[in-house]
Write a protein that holds these residues in place. Structure first.
Motif, short mmCIF file in Angstrom:
data_model
loop_
_atom_site.label_atom_id
_atom_site.label_comp_id
_atom_site.label_asym_id
_atom_site.label_seq_id
_atom_site.Cartn_x
_atom_site.Cartn_y
_atom_site.Cartn_z
N TRP A 80 -27.71 -14.48 -16.86
CA TRP A 80 -27.33 -13.12 -16.46
C TRP A 80 -25.82 -12.93 -16.62
CZ3 TRP A 80 -30.40 -9.01 -14.71
CH2 TRP A 80 -29.69 -7.90 -14.23
N ALA A 81 -25.03 -13.91 -16.21
CA ALA A 81 -23.57 -13.79 -16.24
C ALA A 81 -23.03 -13.70 -17.66
CB ALA A 81 -22.93 -14.98 -15.53
N ARG A 82 -23.78 -14.19 -18.63
CA ARG A 82 -23.33 -14.09 -20.02
C ARG A 82 -23.40 -12.67 -20.55
NH1 ARG A 82 -26.26 -19.39 -22.84
NH2 ARG A 82 -24.89 -20.98 -21.89
N ARG A 83 -24.22 -11.84 -19.93
CA ARG A 83 -24.40 -10.48 -20.44
C ARG A 83 -23.90 -9.40 -19.51
NH1 ARG A 83 -29.81 -9.02 -23.44
NH2 ARG A 83 -28.30 -7.38 -24.01
N PHE A 84 -23.84 -9.70 -18.21
CA PHE A 84 -23.48 -8.67 -17.25
C PHE A 84 -22.32 -9.14 -16.37
CE2 PHE A 84 -28.03 -8.26 -18.15
CZ PHE A 84 -28.08 -6.96 -18.63
N ARG A 85 -21.51 -8.18 -15.95
CA ARG A 85 -20.33 -8.48 -15.15
C ARG A 85 -20.69 -8.79 -13.70
NH1 ARG A 85 -16.15 -5.05 -12.70
NH2 ARG A 85 -14.24 -6.28 -12.61
N ARG A 86 -21.75 -8.20 -13.21
CA ARG A 86 -22.17 -8.38 -11.81
C ARG A 86 -23.66 -8.68 -11.76
NH1 ARG A 86 -18.67 -3.77 -11.28
NH2 ARG A 86 -16.87 -4.25 -9.95
N GLY A 87 -24.07 -9.28 -10.64
CA GLY A 87 -25.49 -9.46 -10.39
C GLY A 87 -26.15 -8.12 -10.11
N PRO A 88 -27.48 -8.03 -10.16
CA PRO A 88 -28.15 -6.73 -9.96
C PRO A 88 -27.87 -6.10 -8.60
CG PRO A 88 -29.72 -8.56 -10.04
CD PRO A 88 -28.42 -9.10 -10.50
N LEU A 89 -27.96 -6.86 -7.54
CA LEU A 89 -27.68 -6.29 -6.22
C LEU A 89 -26.19 -6.04 -6.04
CD1 LEU A 89 -30.16 -8.24 -3.91
CD2 LEU A 89 -30.33 -5.90 -4.74
N GLU A 90 -25.36 -6.88 -6.63
CA GLU A 90 -23.91 -6.66 -6.56
C GLU A 90 -23.55 -5.36 -7.27
OE1 GLU A 90 -24.48 -10.78 -5.45
OE2 GLU A 90 -25.30 -9.58 -7.08
N TYR A 91 -24.24 -5.08 -8.37
CA TYR A 91 -23.99 -3.82 -9.08
C TYR A 91 -24.35 -2.62 -8.21
CZ TYR A 91 -24.48 0.00 -12.41
OH TYR A 91 -24.36 1.22 -13.04
N LEU A 92 -25.51 -2.68 -7.56
CA LEU A 92 -25.92 -1.57 -6.69
C LEU A 92 -24.96 -1.41 -5.52
CD1 LEU A 92 -29.79 -2.15 -6.64
CD2 LEU A 92 -28.51 -0.40 -7.91
N LEU A 93 -24.51 -2.53 -4.96
CA LEU A 93 -23.59 -2.46 -3.84
C LEU A 93 -22.26 -1.86 -4.28
CD1 LEU A 93 -23.70 -3.29 -0.86
CD2 LEU A 93 -22.68 -5.47 -1.50
N ASN A 94 -21.80 -2.24 -5.47
CA ASN A 94 -20.57 -1.66 -5.98
C ASN A 94 -20.73 -0.17 -6.26
OD1 ASN A 94 -17.79 -2.09 -7.22
ND2 ASN A 94 -18.89 -1.25 -8.97
N ALA A 95 -21.90 0.21 -6.79
CA ALA A 95 -22.15 1.62 -7.08
C ALA A 95 -22.15 2.45 -5.79
CB ALA A 95 -23.48 1.77 -7.81
N ALA A 96 -22.65 1.86 -4.71
CA ALA A 96 -22.70 2.59 -3.44
C ALA A 96 -21.30 2.89 -2.91
CB ALA A 96 -23.50 1.79 -2.42
N THR A 97 -20.32 2.08 -3.28
CA THR A 97 -18.96 2.28 -2.77
C THR A 97 -18.13 3.22 -3.65
OG1 THR A 97 -18.10 0.33 -3.95
CG2 THR A 97 -18.98 -0.01 -1.72
N ARG A 98 -18.68 3.67 -4.76
CA ARG A 98 -17.90 4.57 -5.64
C ARG A 98 -17.54 5.87 -4.97
NH1 ARG A 98 -21.49 3.63 -11.15
NH2 ARG A 98 -20.83 1.45 -11.51
N VAL A 99 -18.33 6.24 -3.97
CA VAL A 99 -18.04 7.48 -3.25
C VAL A 99 -16.68 7.43 -2.56
CG1 VAL A 99 -19.16 6.74 -1.11
CG2 VAL A 99 -19.06 9.17 -1.67
N THR A 100 -16.17 6.24 -2.35
CA THR A 100 -14.87 6.11 -1.66
C THR A 100 -13.72 6.63 -2.51
OG1 THR A 100 -14.56 3.84 -2.50
CG2 THR A 100 -15.66 4.09 -0.37
N ARG A 101 -13.97 6.87 -3.80
CA ARG A 101 -12.93 7.46 -4.63
C ARG A 101 -12.54 8.85 -4.17
NH1 ARG A 101 -15.73 5.93 -10.48
NH2 ARG A 101 -15.60 3.65 -10.26
N ARG A 102 -13.44 9.48 -3.42
CA ARG A 102 -13.17 10.83 -2.92
C ARG A 102 -12.38 10.84 -1.63
NH1 ARG A 102 -19.28 13.39 -3.75
NH2 ARG A 102 -19.47 12.89 -5.99
N VAL A 103 -12.21 9.63 -1.05
CA VAL A 103 -11.46 9.56 0.21
C VAL A 103 -10.00 9.85 -0.08
CG1 VAL A 103 -10.74 8.06 2.10
CG2 VAL A 103 -13.09 7.92 1.21
N GLY A 104 -9.44 10.80 0.67
CA GLY A 104 -8.04 11.18 0.44
C GLY A 104 -7.08 10.57 1.44
#
Length: 399
Positions: free
Chosen positions: A375-399
């Protein structure tokens, strides 16, 4: 909790070596938990069980300590983030904590022999938020205080609330309790990884993450402090049992551990000790949640982290060493996915006993190493790590 990527090929800059060293330690923690969950048990009386006993409690403690390092990585390593970036960092930590509690609750609903740590892990993220900007020395003092005070307060509170009607009233209206059988009271006080006695690991990890781990001077000091803490924690418990027969008798009479002779280093691994005898607070058994166990576990965890950093950043034979360790580093880079995967596998193979021995353990370890590496040869993050990172993208809107 999302760790750095494992590069396909790299020339190691010092910061990269530091992060890969943490991934190596995290990989060892996950594989150690495999051994604790699947490997031979010490009660079998063979050499394999005795060796495997070393993974019990200590692997999970290392995992929790590295959670504290993750909190510091998010909030700003040696210099905590401030202003907008600080608010975004705190929001990321909060979102990860809530997501891990939800994921842990869902995984705990599976018919698996594993006491799932993820929800407890998430709660520790949330409880660490007020400490996210503190310096290393302050965090170390708080960790030491919690290591002693947490188990004592836990013992007193549990002694007061046992068989009290309000506890049953709380659990009756607790949705987490209804779903997974481990509600708020378990997460905080009575479960296998209660926050009251596991926060010292997280805070100690935060203190560790604040240090300049690429400094040879810092690593040398940690290489002394880690083993010293381990010797003090486990050694003090051993001495007490050997020098004070009354302690051994009180522990034996408590009925806390019924499988074999009473010792200072083995127990039922329930997360806490029974409130029947205060002498139980002097054991150092895995998952006993006593001051001496916590201090010993922190010492072991620090030692493993320092050794992992030293191995990965070694100037000589760096490439050769890294090639041999890349599978373990890959496991560490996607530790959440690998951990949940092994719980799912155990739930699916419900005929496999929790202490099914060396062959099943080897199969699980090999599968984890191979799959994580591919998996690490093709992807930067594990599947659950990717979902967890995606969930935090909303913090970009925090001012």
């Amino acid at each position: 909790m999302t760790p750095p990527a494992v590069p396909a090929a790299s020339r190691a800059a010092p910061p990269e070596g530091r992060l890969l060293g943490l991934d190596l330690a995290r990989g060892l923690a996950v594989l150690g938990m495999f051994a604790a969950h699947i490997g031979p048990d010490i009660v079998d009386g063979d050499a394999g069980g005795a060796v495997n006993q070393l993974t019990h409690g200590r692997s999970a403690a290392l995992f929790a300590l590295l959670a504290g390092v993750s909190v510091v990585i998010i909030s700003g390593r040696r210099r905590p983030k401030s202003g907008r970036e600080g608010r975004r960092a705190r929001a990321k930590i909060a979102i990860r904590g809530v997501a891990l509690v939800a994921l842990g609750t869902a995984v705990a609903m599976l018919p698996s022999p594993v006491d799932v740590i993820i929800a407890y892990y998430g709660l520790c993220f949330l409880l660490a938020l007020p400490l996210a900007r503190l310096p290393a020395k302050t965090l170390a003092v708080i960790a030491a205080f919690l290591a002693v005070a947490g188990p004592l307060v836990s013992f007193g509170v549990r002694a007061l609330v046992e068989h009290r009607s309000w506890e049953h009233a709380v659990t009756a209206f607790d949705p987490i309790e209804r779903l997974s059988g481990e509600g708020v009271v378990d997460l905080l006080l009575t479960g296998p990884y209660p926050a009251m006695t596991w926060m010292p690991y997280v805070v100690a990890g935060m203190a560790l993450g604040r240090l300049d781990l690429m400094s040879g001077r810092v690593r040398r000091r940690l290489a002394v402090a880690g083993p010293a803490l381990a010797v003090f924690g486990y050694g003090a418990s051993c001495l007490v049992f050997h020098l004070l027969p009354g302690v051994r008798a009180a522990v034996g009479d408590s009925g806390w551990f019924d499988s074999g002779p009473v010792t200072w280093w083995v127990g039922p691994e329930t997360g806490t000790v029974s409130t029947r005898a205060p002498a139980l607070l002097l054991v150092a058994a895995p998952h006993s949640g006593t001051p001496l166990e916590i201090l010993g576990n922190v010492g072991v965890a620090i030692t493993i982290v320092v050794c992992a950093l030293a191995v990965v950043t070694a100037a000589e034979a760096r490439r050769r060493v890294r090639r041999s360790l890349l599978p373990v580093i890959a496991v560490g880079s996607m530790s959440l996915s690998v951990y949940v995967g092994h719980v799912l596998a155990l739930a699916a193979l419900d005929t496999v006993d929790a202490a099914s021995g060396l062959p099943v353990l080897v199969a699980f370890v090999v599968a984890a190493l191979v799959l994580a590496t591919l998996w690490a040869r093709r992807f930067r993050r594990g599947p659950l790590e990717y979902l967890l990172n995606a969930a935090t993208r909303v913090t970009r809107r925090v001012g």
